[in-house]
Write a protein that holds these residues in place. Structure first.
Motif, PDB file in Angstrom:
ATOM      1  N   ASN A   1       0.827  -1.210   0.000  1.00 39.01           N
ATOM      2  CA  ASN A   1       0.000   0.000   0.000  1.00 39.01           C
ATOM      3  C   ASN A   1       0.858   1.256   0.000  1.00 39.01           C
ATOM      4  O   ASN A   1       0.483   2.266  -0.605  1.00 39.01           O
ATOM      5  CB  ASN A   1      -0.931  -0.007   1.215  1.00 39.01           C
ATOM      6  CG  ASN A   1      -2.115  -0.930   1.030  1.00 39.01           C
ATOM      7  OD1 ASN A   1      -3.097  -0.604   0.384  1.00 39.01           O
ATOM      8  ND2 ASN A   1      -2.025  -2.126   1.606  1.00 39.01           N
ATOM      9  N   GLY A   2       2.018   1.206   0.664  1.00 38.96           N
ATOM     10  CA  GLY A   2       2.908   2.354   0.654  1.00 38.96           C
ATOM     11  C   GLY A   2       3.465   2.627  -0.731  1.00 38.96           C
ATOM     12  O   GLY A   2       3.535   3.777  -1.173  1.00 38.96           O
ATOM     13  N   ARG A   3       3.851   1.575  -1.440  1.00 41.04           N
ATOM     14  CA  ARG A   3       4.355   1.753  -2.799  1.00 41.04           C
ATOM     15  C   ARG A   3       3.267   2.309  -3.723  1.00 41.04           C
ATOM     16  O   ARG A   3       3.529   3.187  -4.549  1.00 41.04           O
ATOM     17  CB  ARG A   3       4.879   0.420  -3.329  1.00 41.04           C
ATOM     18  CG  ARG A   3       6.137  -0.074  -2.628  1.00 41.04           C
ATOM     19  CD  ARG A   3       6.474  -1.501  -3.001  1.00 41.04           C
ATOM     20  NE  ARG A   3       7.714  -1.955  -2.373  1.00 41.04           N
ATOM     21  CZ  ARG A   3       8.153  -3.199  -2.390  1.00 41.04           C
ATOM     22  NH1 ARG A   3       7.443  -4.141  -3.016  1.00 41.04           N
ATOM     23  NH2 ARG A   3       9.277  -3.530  -1.796  1.00 41.04           N
ATOM     24  N   LEU A   4       2.071   1.778  -3.580  1.00 40.82           N
ATOM     25  CA  LEU A   4       0.958   2.268  -4.400  1.00 40.82           C
ATOM     26  C   LEU A   4       0.641   3.720  -4.074  1.00 40.82           C
ATOM     27  O   LEU A   4       0.355   4.517  -4.978  1.00 40.82           O
ATOM     28  CB  LEU A   4      -0.278   1.393  -4.168  1.00 40.82           C
ATOM     29  CG  LEU A   4      -1.539   1.773  -4.939  1.00 40.82           C
ATOM     30  CD1 LEU A   4      -1.302   1.686  -6.442  1.00 40.82           C
ATOM     31  CD2 LEU A   4      -2.704   0.876  -4.539  1.00 40.82           C
ATOM     32  N   ALA A   5       0.709   4.084  -2.784  1.00 37.77           N
ATOM     33  CA  ALA A   5       0.410   5.457  -2.384  1.00 37.77           C
ATOM     34  C   ALA A   5       1.443   6.436  -2.916  1.00 37.77           C
ATOM     35  O   ALA A   5       1.100   7.571  -3.284  1.00 37.77           O
ATOM     36  CB  ALA A   5       0.333   5.546  -0.861  1.00 37.77           C
ATOM     37  N   MET A   6       2.713   6.024  -2.968  1.00 38.39           N
ATOM     38  CA  MET A   6       3.740   6.917  -3.507  1.00 38.39           C
ATOM     39  C   MET A   6       3.471   7.228  -4.977  1.00 38.39           C
ATOM     40  O   MET A   6       3.641   8.368  -5.428  1.00 38.39           O
ATOM     41  CB  MET A   6       5.127   6.287  -3.325  1.00 38.39           C
ATOM     42  CG  MET A   6       5.635   6.341  -1.894  1.00 38.39           C
ATOM     43  SD  MET A   6       7.355   5.805  -1.716  1.00 38.39           S
ATOM     44  CE  MET A   6       7.164   4.015  -1.728  1.00 38.39           C
ATOM     45  N   ILE A   7       3.052   6.211  -5.724  1.00 34.55           N
ATOM     46  CA  ILE A   7       2.704   6.450  -7.125  1.00 34.55           C
ATOM     47  C   ILE A   7       1.427   7.278  -7.219  1.00 34.55           C
ATOM     48  O   ILE A   7       1.316   8.202  -8.034  1.00 34.55           O
ATOM     49  CB  ILE A   7       2.539   5.112  -7.860  1.00 34.55           C
ATOM     50  CG1 ILE A   7       3.854   4.332  -7.843  1.00 34.55           C
ATOM     51  CG2 ILE A   7       2.076   5.327  -9.297  1.00 34.55           C
ATOM     52  CD1 ILE A   7       3.751   2.942  -8.429  1.00 34.55           C
ATOM     53  N   GLY A   8       0.448   6.956  -6.355  1.00 36.97           N
ATOM     54  CA  GLY A   8      -0.838   7.637  -6.406  1.00 36.97           C
ATOM     55  C   GLY A   8      -0.741   9.114  -6.087  1.00 36.97           C
ATOM     56  O   GLY A   8      -1.305   9.959  -6.802  1.00 36.97           O
ATOM     57  N   ILE A   9      -0.034   9.467  -5.009  1.00 37.55           N
ATOM     58  CA  ILE A   9       0.040  10.882  -4.640  1.00 37.55           C
ATOM     59  C   ILE A   9       0.842  11.664  -5.673  1.00 37.55           C
ATOM     60  O   ILE A   9       0.584  12.842  -5.920  1.00 37.55           O
ATOM     61  CB  ILE A   9       0.656  11.050  -3.231  1.00 37.55           C
ATOM     62  CG1 ILE A   9       0.485  12.495  -2.742  1.00 37.55           C
ATOM     63  CG2 ILE A   9       2.101  10.634  -3.209  1.00 37.55           C
ATOM     64  CD1 ILE A   9      -0.953  12.954  -2.626  1.00 37.55           C
ATOM     65  N   GLY A  10       1.806  10.976  -6.317  1.00 35.04           N
ATOM     66  CA  GLY A  10       2.527  11.644  -7.397  1.00 35.04           C
ATOM     67  C   GLY A  10       1.603  12.003  -8.548  1.00 35.04           C
ATOM     68  O   GLY A  10       1.687  13.095  -9.118  1.00 35.04           O
ATOM     69  N   GLY A  11       0.692  11.091  -8.891  1.00 35.44           N
ATOM     70  CA  GLY A  11      -0.282  11.380  -9.942  1.00 35.44           C
ATOM     71  C   GLY A  11      -1.271  12.457  -9.541  1.00 35.44           C
ATOM     72  O   GLY A  11      -1.657  13.296 -10.359  1.00 35.44           O
ATOM     73  N   MET A  12      -1.695  12.448  -8.267  1.00 36.70           N
ATOM     74  CA  MET A  12      -2.645  13.466  -7.790  1.00 36.70           C
ATOM     75  C   MET A  12      -2.037  14.862  -7.868  1.00 36.70           C
ATOM     76  O   MET A  12      -2.695  15.818  -8.303  1.00 36.70           O
ATOM     77  CB  MET A  12      -3.054  13.152  -6.355  1.00 36.70           C
ATOM     78  CG  MET A  12      -3.855  11.878  -6.193  1.00 36.70           C
ATOM     79  SD  MET A  12      -4.235  11.545  -4.449  1.00 36.70           S
ATOM     80  CE  MET A  12      -4.846   9.855  -4.548  1.00 36.70           C
ATOM     81  N   VAL A  13      -0.784  14.993  -7.424  1.00 36.83           N
ATOM     82  CA  VAL A  13      -0.116  16.297  -7.487  1.00 36.83           C
ATOM     83  C   VAL A  13       0.087  16.721  -8.935  1.00 36.83           C
ATOM     84  O   VAL A  13      -0.106  17.894  -9.291  1.00 36.83           O
ATOM     85  CB  VAL A  13       1.229  16.237  -6.738  1.00 36.83           C
ATOM     86  CG1 VAL A  13       2.015  17.534  -6.937  1.00 36.83           C
ATOM     87  CG2 VAL A  13       1.004  15.985  -5.248  1.00 36.83           C
TER      88      VAL A  13
END
Length: 255
Positions: free
Chosen positions: A197-209
């Motif tokens: 989940n941490g790896r997915l969140a790092m990619i996800g927040i990068g896309g959100m920003v």
């Protein structure tokens, strides 16, 4: 004739003290075979690449993904634990950031609008910075720097000891587990879930920003406007007007 018999006897006697060659070749063949098998071990994540030797699968989430072999360039084994510490820390921060980015599109907390208006994502950071300065009594960003800096200083001792191999501390373990989710039979499963989940969140927040910088919209607001989201170019936080120039009256449909 007598000389030939004596010579043969001497050769036979000397050969009795010579180790046989057959037993010595078999262990060597076994060693070569084992080494060959180890060299041919492939990564579970990238089957056509060899598995880095430092990634032995003992850490949660380790599937041998290291295409640049960074783990094999590390001078000491402690560096691998240090990198896992950094991965867990960034993953935890990213999970909080992703949850916060989604929450601000779904909920309006009391008092927030009166302070930062409708600012979101990086716009909140810019808003707080604009409120600070000489003669101002607002120091939000300074407080974040202070408290997070103190946490890093206090936790540095445990990380350094782990890096040197002086303790049995696992990377990312700060003894904070009020719900006891990291104990018992499901501990290993929870460790794996945290890493994934941490790896997915790092990619996800990068896309959100990334989407916010282009469109000025939060993640839920952005998804809610697809496919009719041409209004994003009019948002004051959007970078598209400076990045994309319209051709005549036609605006490229990138946003």
């Amino acid at each position: 004739m007598l000389r030939a018999v004596v010579l043969l006897a001497a050769v036979a006697g000397a050969s009795a003290f010579t180790a046989p060659t057959l037993p010595t070749t078999r262990p060597a063949q076994r060693i070569n075979a084992v080494s060959k098998m180890q060299m041919q071990a492939k990564s579970a994540a990238i089957p056509f690449l060899d598995k880095p030797p430092m990634l032995d699968g003992t850490m949660a989430g380790d599937v041998g993904f290291d295409p640049l072999w960074v783990s094999s360039m590390l001078p000491e084994a402690g560096w691998l634990k240090f990198l896992r510490e950094a991965e867990l820390k960034h993953g935890r921060v990213a999970m909080l950031a992703a949850a916060g980015a989604i929450a601000q599109d779904l909920f309006q907390f009391p008092g927030v609008t009166s302070v930062i208006g409708n600012a979101k994502m990086t716009g909140i950071h810019d808003k707080f910075l604009s409120m600070e300065g000489p003669g101002q009594k607002v120091a939000t960003m300074h407080q974040l720097l202070l408290w997070l800096g103190l946490f890093e200083i206090f936790s540095a001792a445990a990380i350094i000891q782990m890096f040197k191999g002086e303790t049995s501390r696992e990377p990312g373990d700060f003894g904070f587990d009020p719900l006891g989710m990291g104990k018992g039979a499901g501990a290993e499963s929870m460790k794996l879930k945290e890493v994934k989940n941490g790896r997915l969140a790092m990619i996800g927040i990068g896309g959100m920003v990334h989407h916010y910088l282009l469109t000025g919209k939060g993640p839920v607001q952005f998804l809610g406007g697809i496919p009719n989201y041409k209004s994003c170019v009019d948002h004051p936080a959007s970078l598209l007007p400076t990045l994309i120039k319209p051709v005549g009256t036609i605006l490229p449909k990138i946003c």
